[in-house]
Design a protein around this motif. Structure first.
Motif, PDB file in Angstrom:
ATOM      1  N   GLN A 155      30.517  85.011  91.952  1.00  0.00           N
ATOM      2  CA  GLN A 155      31.170  84.182  90.791  1.00  0.00           C
ATOM      3  C   GLN A 155      32.004  84.261  90.923  1.00  0.00           C
ATOM      4  N   LEU A 156      33.610  83.725  90.642  1.00  0.00           N
ATOM      5  CA  LEU A 156      34.590  83.756  90.653  1.00  0.00           C
ATOM      6  C   LEU A 156      35.077  84.291  88.945  1.00  0.00           C
ATOM      7  N   GLN A 157      35.306  84.996  88.332  1.00  0.00           N
ATOM      8  CA  GLN A 157      35.536  85.186  87.279  1.00  0.00           C
ATOM      9  C   GLN A 157      37.259  85.781  86.536  1.00  0.00           C
ATOM     10  N   LEU A 158      37.797  85.552  85.685  1.00  0.00           N
ATOM     11  CA  LEU A 158      39.200  86.070  84.682  1.00  0.00           C
ATOM     12  C   LEU A 158      38.182  85.832  83.139  1.00  0.00           C
ATOM     13  N   VAL A 159      38.880  87.138  83.351  1.00  0.00           N
ATOM     14  CA  VAL A 159      38.601  87.596  81.353  1.00  0.00           C
ATOM     15  C   VAL A 159      40.009  88.104  80.920  1.00  0.00           C
ATOM     16  N   GLU A 160      40.048  87.338  79.659  1.00  0.00           N
ATOM     17  CA  GLU A 160      41.603  87.548  79.489  1.00  0.00           C
ATOM     18  C   GLU A 160      41.105  88.566  77.742  1.00  0.00           C
ATOM     19  N   SER A 161      42.162  89.839  77.646  1.00  0.00           N
ATOM     20  CA  SER A 161      41.801  89.897  76.394  1.00  0.00           C
ATOM     21  C   SER A 161      43.060  90.584  75.492  1.00  0.00           C
ATOM     22  N   GLY A 162      43.738  90.963  74.539  1.00  0.00           N
ATOM     23  CA  GLY A 162      44.292  91.497  74.007  1.00  0.00           C
ATOM     24  C   GLY A 162      44.989  90.783  72.561  1.00  0.00           C
ATOM     25  N   GLY A 163      44.732  89.111  72.505  1.00  0.00           N
ATOM     26  CA  GLY A 163      45.081  88.490  72.046  1.00  0.00           C
ATOM     27  C   GLY A 163      44.779  89.129  70.600  1.00  0.00           C
ATOM     28  N   GLY A 164      45.646  88.349  69.797  1.00  0.00           N
ATOM     29  CA  GLY A 164      45.666  88.936  67.878  1.00  0.00           C
ATOM     30  C   GLY A 164      46.870  87.935  67.291  1.00  0.00           C
ATOM     31  N   LEU A 165      47.076  88.357  66.252  1.00  0.00           N
ATOM     32  CA  LEU A 165      47.607  88.253  65.001  1.00  0.00           C
ATOM     33  C   LEU A 165      48.515  89.533  64.858  1.00  0.00           C
ATOM     34  N   VAL A 166      50.086  88.929  65.193  1.00  0.00           N
ATOM     35  CA  VAL A 166      50.983  89.661  65.191  1.00  0.00           C
ATOM     36  C   VAL A 166      52.587  89.256  64.023  1.00  0.00           C
ATOM     37  N   GLN A 167      52.668  89.990  63.454  1.00  0.00           N
ATOM     38  CA  GLN A 167      54.263  89.883  62.760  1.00  0.00           C
ATOM     39  C   GLN A 167      55.625  89.102  64.241  1.00  0.00           C
ATOM     40  N   PRO A 168      56.210  88.286  63.274  1.00  0.00           N
ATOM     41  CA  PRO A 168      57.185  88.292  63.896  1.00  0.00           C
ATOM     42  C   PRO A 168      58.124  89.649  64.303  1.00  0.00           C
ATOM     43  N   GLY A 169      58.479  89.590  65.490  1.00  0.00           N
ATOM     44  CA  GLY A 169      59.215  90.502  66.130  1.00  0.00           C
ATOM     45  C   GLY A 169      58.391  92.044  66.696  1.00  0.00           C
ATOM     46  N   GLY A 170      57.591  91.142  66.631  1.00  0.00           N
ATOM     47  CA  GLY A 170      56.182  92.868  66.830  1.00  0.00           C
ATOM     48  C   GLY A 170      55.649  92.745  68.760  1.00  0.00           C
ATOM     49  N   SER A 171      55.248  93.278  68.826  1.00  0.00           N
ATOM     50  CA  SER A 171      53.924  93.209  71.256  1.00  0.00           C
ATOM     51  C   SER A 171      53.252  93.104  70.641  1.00  0.00           C
ATOM     52  N   LEU A 172      52.235  92.886  71.374  1.00  0.00           N
ATOM     53  CA  LEU A 172      51.412  92.802  72.235  1.00  0.00           C
ATOM     54  C   LEU A 172      50.539  93.003  73.442  1.00  0.00           C
ATOM     55  N   ARG A 173      50.240  93.229  73.701  1.00  0.00           N
ATOM     56  CA  ARG A 173      49.668  93.604  75.703  1.00  0.00           C
ATOM     57  C   ARG A 173      48.433  92.846  76.407  1.00  0.00           C
ATOM     58  N   LEU A 174      48.839  91.211  76.848  1.00  0.00           N
ATOM     59  CA  LEU A 174      47.467  90.780  77.317  1.00  0.00           C
ATOM     60  C   LEU A 174      47.029  91.558  78.784  1.00  0.00           C
ATOM     61  N   SER A 175      46.066  91.835  79.040  1.00  0.00           N
ATOM     62  CA  SER A 175      45.086  91.836  79.787  1.00  0.00           C
ATOM     63  C   SER A 175      44.015  90.793  80.730  1.00  0.00           C
ATOM     64  N   CYS A 176      44.565  91.020  81.724  1.00  0.00           N
ATOM     65  CA  CYS A 176      43.312  90.084  83.195  1.00  0.00           C
ATOM     66  C   CYS A 176      42.731  90.557  83.778  1.00  0.00           C
ATOM     67  N   ALA A 177      41.411  90.677  83.874  1.00  0.00           N
ATOM     68  CA  ALA A 177      40.678  91.538  84.412  1.00  0.00           C
ATOM     69  C   ALA A 177      39.422  90.668  85.383  1.00  0.00           C
ATOM     70  N   ALA A 178      39.670  91.136  87.062  1.00  0.00           N
ATOM     71  CA  ALA A 178      38.780  89.874  87.923  1.00  0.00           C
ATOM     72  C   ALA A 178      37.696  90.797  87.805  1.00  0.00           C
ATOM     73  N   SER A 179      36.334  89.782  88.004  1.00  0.00           N
ATOM     74  CA  SER A 179      35.428  90.546  89.175  1.00  0.00           C
ATOM     75  C   SER A 179      34.834  89.072  90.036  1.00  0.00           C
ATOM     76  N   GLY A 180      34.329  89.614  90.887  1.00  0.00           N
ATOM     77  CA  GLY A 180      33.559  88.672  91.739  1.00  0.00           C
ATOM     78  C   GLY A 180      34.537  88.489  93.116  1.00  0.00           C
ATOM     79  N   PHE A 181      36.122  89.438  92.827  1.00  0.00           N
ATOM     80  CA  PHE A 181      37.375  89.123  93.903  1.00  0.00           C
ATOM     81  C   PHE A 181      37.976  90.004  93.331  1.00  0.00           C
ATOM     82  N   THR A 182      39.390  90.516  94.143  1.00  0.00           N
ATOM     83  CA  THR A 182      40.237  90.975  94.457  1.00  0.00           C
ATOM     84  C   THR A 182      41.355  90.498  94.188  1.00  0.00           C
ATOM     85  N   LEU A 183      41.817  90.829  92.850  1.00  0.00           N
ATOM     86  CA  LEU A 183      43.099  90.214  92.324  1.00  0.00           C
ATOM     87  C   LEU A 183      44.396  90.544  92.758  1.00  0.00           C
ATOM     88  N   GLY A 184      44.326  91.846  93.702  1.00  0.00           N
ATOM     89  CA  GLY A 184      45.325  91.749  93.823  1.00  0.00           C
ATOM     90  C   GLY A 184      45.274  91.136  95.269  1.00  0.00           C
TER      91      GLY A 184
END
Length: 124
Positions: free
Chosen positions: A1-30
């Motif tokens: 089964q081909l799946q993508l899972v995002e993580s890293g979201g949230g609440l941040v103040q203006p001017g702040g930073s976040l890093r989102l991740s996208c991980a694959a399973s069942g296939f090679t994302l590269g």
């Protein structure tokens, strides 16, 4: 089964930073072009950034150019979206998606594999 899972979201103040991740399973994302999209309430889903499978060229929407950076992880099965200098208008659900199209393209209908999304809220 081909799946993508995002993580890293949230609440941040203006001017702040976040890093989102996208991980694959069942296939090679590269081997896929990967895009990040976002959808705010009442708005259409829009392309934010993508990285091509052919040569890892990167593309950005004008609204995020200079603030967001897309990259692949060392193992090539994760893609990141580093978001700096966040603004309230960046608030949305962020989705990652994958396509076998080898060029950079940010049209949602060209992507066949989607994650479930992660909420990003920029607010003071």
């Amino acid at each position: 089964q081909l799946q993508l899972v995002e993580s890293g979201g949230g609440l941040v103040q203006p001017g702040g930073s976040l890093r989102l991740s996208c991980a694959a399973s069942g296939f090679t994302l590269g081997y896929y072009t990967v895009g990040w999209f976002r959808q705010a309430p009442g708005k259409e889903r829009e392309g934010v950034s993508c990285i091509s499978s052919s040569d890892d060229s990167t593309y950005y929407a004008d609204s995020v150019k200079g603030r967001f950076t897309i990259s692949r992880g060392n193992a090539k099965n994760t893609v990141y979206l580093q978001m700096n200098s966040l603004k309230p208008e960046d608030t949305a659900v962020y989705y990652c998606a994958a396509t076998k199209t080898p060029i950079g393209i940010m049209i949602p209908r060209m992507y066949g594999i989607w994650g479930q999304g992660t909420q990003v809220t920029v607010s003071s």
